[in-house]
Design a protein around this motif. Structure first.
Motif, mmCIF file in Angstrom:
data_model
loop_
_atom_site.group_PDB
_atom_site.id
_atom_site.type_symbol
_atom_site.label_atom_id
_atom_site.label_comp_id
_atom_site.label_asym_id
_atom_site.label_seq_id
_atom_site.Cartn_x
_atom_site.Cartn_y
_atom_site.Cartn_z
ATOM 1 N N LEU A 125 0.854 -1.188 0.000
ATOM 2 C CA LEU A 125 0.000 0.000 0.000
ATOM 3 C C LEU A 125 0.889 1.236 0.000
ATOM 4 N N VAL A 126 0.699 2.106 -1.000
ATOM 5 C CA VAL A 126 1.454 3.348 -1.089
ATOM 6 C C VAL A 126 0.473 4.512 -0.984
ATOM 7 N N ASN A 127 0.479 5.182 0.163
ATOM 8 C CA ASN A 127 -0.386 6.336 0.395
ATOM 9 C C ASN A 127 0.303 7.572 -0.174
ATOM 10 N N ASN A 128 0.010 7.843 -1.441
ATOM 11 C CA ASN A 128 0.707 8.905 -2.170
ATOM 12 C C ASN A 128 -0.180 10.104 -2.495
ATOM 13 N N ALA A 129 -1.471 9.896 -2.703
ATOM 14 C CA ALA A 129 -2.344 10.950 -3.220
ATOM 15 C C ALA A 129 -2.320 12.184 -2.322
ATOM 16 N N GLY A 130 -2.282 13.353 -2.958
ATOM 17 C CA GLY A 130 -2.304 14.594 -2.191
ATOM 18 C C GLY A 130 -1.932 15.778 -3.053
ATOM 19 N N TYR A 131 -1.961 16.931 -2.450
ATOM 20 C CA TYR A 131 -1.572 18.160 -3.133
ATOM 21 C C TYR A 131 -1.122 19.166 -2.087
ATOM 22 N N GLY A 132 -0.456 20.215 -2.526
ATOM 23 C CA GLY A 132 0.039 21.226 -1.606
ATOM 24 C C GLY A 132 -0.834 22.463 -1.598
ATOM 25 N N ALA A 133 -0.855 23.160 -0.480
ATOM 26 C CA ALA A 133 -1.538 24.446 -0.371
ATOM 27 C C ALA A 133 -0.535 25.459 0.155
ATOM 28 N N HIS A 134 -0.274 26.487 -0.647
ATOM 29 C CA HIS A 134 0.703 27.502 -0.259
ATOM 30 C C HIS A 134 -0.030 28.727 0.270
ATOM 31 N N ALA A 135 0.212 29.041 1.535
ATOM 32 C CA ALA A 135 -0.387 30.236 2.135
ATOM 33 C C ALA A 135 0.431 30.611 3.361
ATOM 34 N N PRO A 136 0.714 31.901 3.563
ATOM 35 C CA PRO A 136 1.406 32.304 4.795
ATOM 36 C C PRO A 136 0.625 31.853 6.021
ATOM 37 N N PHE A 137 1.339 31.592 7.093
ATOM 38 C CA PHE A 137 0.679 31.102 8.306
ATOM 39 C C PHE A 137 -0.466 32.012 8.728
ATOM 40 N N ASP A 138 -0.235 33.334 8.715
ATOM 41 C CA ASP A 138 -1.263 34.248 9.210
ATOM 42 C C ASP A 138 -2.420 34.447 8.240
ATOM 43 N N ALA A 139 -2.313 33.843 7.039
ATOM 44 C CA ALA A 139 -3.401 33.947 6.071
ATOM 45 C C ALA A 139 -4.030 32.594 5.766
ATOM 46 N N THR A 140 -3.554 31.523 6.393
ATOM 47 C CA THR A 140 -4.108 30.190 6.160
ATOM 48 C C THR A 140 -5.500 30.098 6.756
ATOM 49 N N THR A 141 -6.461 29.689 5.962
ATOM 50 C CA THR A 141 -7.832 29.582 6.448
ATOM 51 C C THR A 141 -8.063 28.227 7.114
ATOM 52 N N GLU A 142 -9.105 28.168 7.898
ATOM 53 C CA GLU A 142 -9.452 26.905 8.538
ATOM 54 C C GLU A 142 -9.819 25.860 7.493
#
Length: 250
Positions: free
Chosen positions: A89-106
Motif C-alpha cells: 500500500l502506497v499512500n501517495n495521493a495529495g496536493y500542496g496548499a501555499h499560504a502564509p501562516f497568518d493567512a491560512t484559512t481553517e
C-alpha cells in the motif's frame, strides 16, 4: 506476482511510482480522483510492459467513501488478478496548499489534514483486511518536515503527523509482519504547488543551488526510490523515514 496499490497514480509522482514498480515485475492498482483518461493511459503503459493493472476512482478527502472503495478493491483483486489480497500500500495521493501562516484559512487547514493525515490513517485502516501478512506500507511525506519554507505550515504539519503515524503503524502492525516506512521527496519538478519548481526558472535555480547534487528532483527519482523500498531485499527496513532530495539543505 505481487500487487501494489498506489493512490494518486494517474499523474506526477504516483505515475512514476506505478511505472517503476511495473518494471520491477509488480502488478498495479492505481487510484485517480477525476482524470480517468490519464489513469487509463497509465494502465495501458503498465500492460504494455506485460504486467496487469487496474485504475479505480477514489477521493482521499472523503473518508466516508473508504469502505466502499475497499469493497471495489476486493472485487478488482478477484476479477483482474485472481487474488483476495494485495502486497503493498502506497499512500501517495495529495496536493500542496501555499499560504502564509497568518493567512491560512481553517478550510485550507482542514483540507490538508483530510487529504494527507486523515486519509493515510483511515484508508490504511479500511484496507488492512485486504493487505496480506508480510506486506508493506509506504506513506509519502515531504522534505518540508525537516526543513522549512514559508507558506507550507499546514501542509508540512499534516505530513509531520503522517510520519509519526507511520512509526506507530510499524509498531502495531509488527505482529502481522507488515513493515511501514516513510518516503519524503524533496522539491520535484511537477505541477505541485502550481508547478513553481518545474516552471519558474528562478525557483528552480535556487533549489538546485541548495542541493548537493546540483539540480531539482524529477518524478523518476522518486519512483525509483519507491521501487527500491518495495524490493524483495528491502523487507527488513521498517519504521524509517527515507528522504529523497538529492541532499538539499544539508
Amino acid at each position: 506476482m505481487k500487487i501494489a496499490l498506489v493512490t494518486g497514480g494517474s499523474r506526477g509522482l504516483g505515475k512514476s511510482m506505478c511505472q517503476h514498480l511495473a518494471r520491477k515485475g509488480r502488478d498495479i492498482v492505481l487510484t485517480y480522483r477525476e482524470k480517468e483518461a490519464q489513469a487509463k493511459a497509465v494502465v495501458a503503459d503498465i500492460e504494455a510492459m506485460g504486467r496487469k493493472a487496474v485504475a479505480l476512482p477514489l477521493d482521499v478527502s472523503r473518508s466516508a467513501g473508504f469502505a466502499a472503495f475497499a469493497t471495489a478493491l476486493g472485487q478488482a483483486l478477484r476479477e483482474t488478478f485472481g487474488r483476495e489480497d494485495f502486497d503493498f500500500l502506497v499512500n501517495n495521493a495529495g496536493y500542496g496548499a501555499h499560504a502564509p501562516f497568518d493567512a491560512t484559512t481553517e478550510d485550507q487547514f482542514d483540507q490538508m489534514v483530510d487529504v494527507h493525515f486523515k486519509a493515510a490513517f483511515f484508508l490504511t485502516q479500511a484496507l488492512l483486511p485486504l493487505l496480506r501478512d508480510g506486506g508493506r506500507i509506504v506513506n509519502v511525506s515531504s522534505g518540508l518536515t525537516r526543513f522549512s519554507y514559508p507558506g507550507y505550515a499546514a501542509y508540512a504539519a499534516a505530513k509531520g503527523a503522517v510520519e509519526v503515524l507511520s512509526r506507530y503503524l510499524a509498531q502495531e502492525l509488527g505482529p502481522r509482519r507488515i513493515a511501514v516506512n516513510v518516503l519524503a521527496p524533496g522539491a520535484i519538478a511537477t505541477d505541485f504547488g502550481g508547478g513553481q519548481v518545474r516552471d519558474n526558472a528562478d525557483v528552480n535555480a535556487f533549489i538546485a543551488s541548495q542541493t548537493a547534487l546540483g539540480r531539482v528532483g524529477l518524478p523518476d527519482d522518486i519512483g525509483g526510490a519507491l521501487s527500491l523500498l518495495l524490493d524483495d531485499d528491502a523487507g527488513w527496513i521498517n519504521g524509517q523515514r527515507l528522504e529523497v532530495s538529492g541532499g538539499i539543505h544539508l
